[in-house]
Design an enzyme around this catalytic site. Structure first.
Site: not given
Ligand code: BTN
Length: 270
Positions: A121, A268, A62
């Site tokens: 992640k 974040r 992205r």
């Protein structure tokens, strides 16, 4: 490769009854499965197609980022499907919900659609659309080809693969990627592919009919940011309060509630 091919056959058999014309291709190497399907769409592809690659040489993430994956230790695929939903809002969140549900109960979603495992992640999603119809924000029912690209780390990260204590995940740094094999020991890319794709096709078809509304509750159950302090890329800080009916992130700031739509905004945990 042979492992992926066996699972590709099973996926085809599961999907084709609900999705006429569906085909599956497995490649050893390609620049990017998303780029390849977008190229084919410019050449007229409008058929449902799953493209799986063992290796990507120029994987895309992205916001124009690169996507690096370790061959043999990750799963990379893109699914092209013609769709004509009334609204495209929340599509990438719905994809995240579908994948998280198929992967493992401990997988969480970090808005808009990062897959997280134990605060790290695990995978990413890149949704693109192509076609001659109007832009995705329009309410037109003219079908466009949606290309859903998915990258998932399968292997345990290098530093955790040598650790054997059950709580080793908590000793990993926040920046290190997670691997699905941390919670599904011994699983391989082909098995993950077969877990993910048939439900993903069903969920995309449900999205085409009902939009994000049918995914909102399931997103809330997986929401990694809810009630946490977050910082937007413009420096604003606030508390994440879930998503609205269109999938926009709700952030309670000192100036009031903000609805964050733009994929240009990064979020974040503080
Ligand atoms: C992100 O988190 O930034 C999204 C990553 C998406 C990566 C997948 S891998 C398969 C497909 N092909 C690409 O080039 N990108 C997506």
């Amino acid at each position: 490769m042979s492992d992926l091919l066996a699972h590709a056959e099973a996926i085809w058999e599961a999907v084709v009854p609900s999705t006429p014309g569906f085909t599956v291709e497995v490649l050893r190497s390609i620049d990017s499965t998303n780029s390849e399907l977008m190229r084919r769409s410019r050449d007229g592809l409008m058929e449902p197609l799953l493209l799986v690659a063992e290796e990507q040489t120029a994987g895309r993430g992205r916001l124009g980022r690169n996507w690096h994956s370790r061959p043999g230790q990750s799963l990379t695929f893109s699914l092209a499907l013609p769709m004509a939903p009334l609204s495209w809002s929340g599509l990438s969140l719905a994809v995240g919900v579908s994948l998280a549900n198929s992967l493992h109960p401990e997988v969480r979603l970090k808005w808009p659609n990062d897959l997280w495992l134990h605060e790290r992640k695990l995978g990413g999603i890149l949704v693109e659309t192509a076609g001659s119809g109007a832009m995705p924000s329009s309410a037109t029912l003219q079908p466009r080809l949606v290309v859903v690209g998915v990258g998932i780390n399968i292997a345990r990260p290098l530093s955790s693969s040598v650790a054997s204590s059950p709580d080793s995940a908590s000793t990993l740094t926040a920046m290190e990627p997670a691997g699905l094999a941390e919670v599904l020991i011994g699983i391989d890319a082909g098995e993950v592919l077969e877990r993910l794709v048939p439900p993903l096709v069903n969920d995309l078809q449900a999205f085409a009919v009902s939009g994000f509304a049918v995914f909102g509750e399931r997103f809330a159950q997986r929401d990694a940011l809810r009630n946490r302090l977050v910082r937007l890329s413009d420096g604003t800080e606030g508390t994440a309060c879930g998503v609205d009916a269109a999938g926009a992130l709700l952030v309670l700031t000192a100036q009031g509630m903000r609805h964050i739509n733009s994929s240009e905004v990064s979020v974040r945990p503080c």
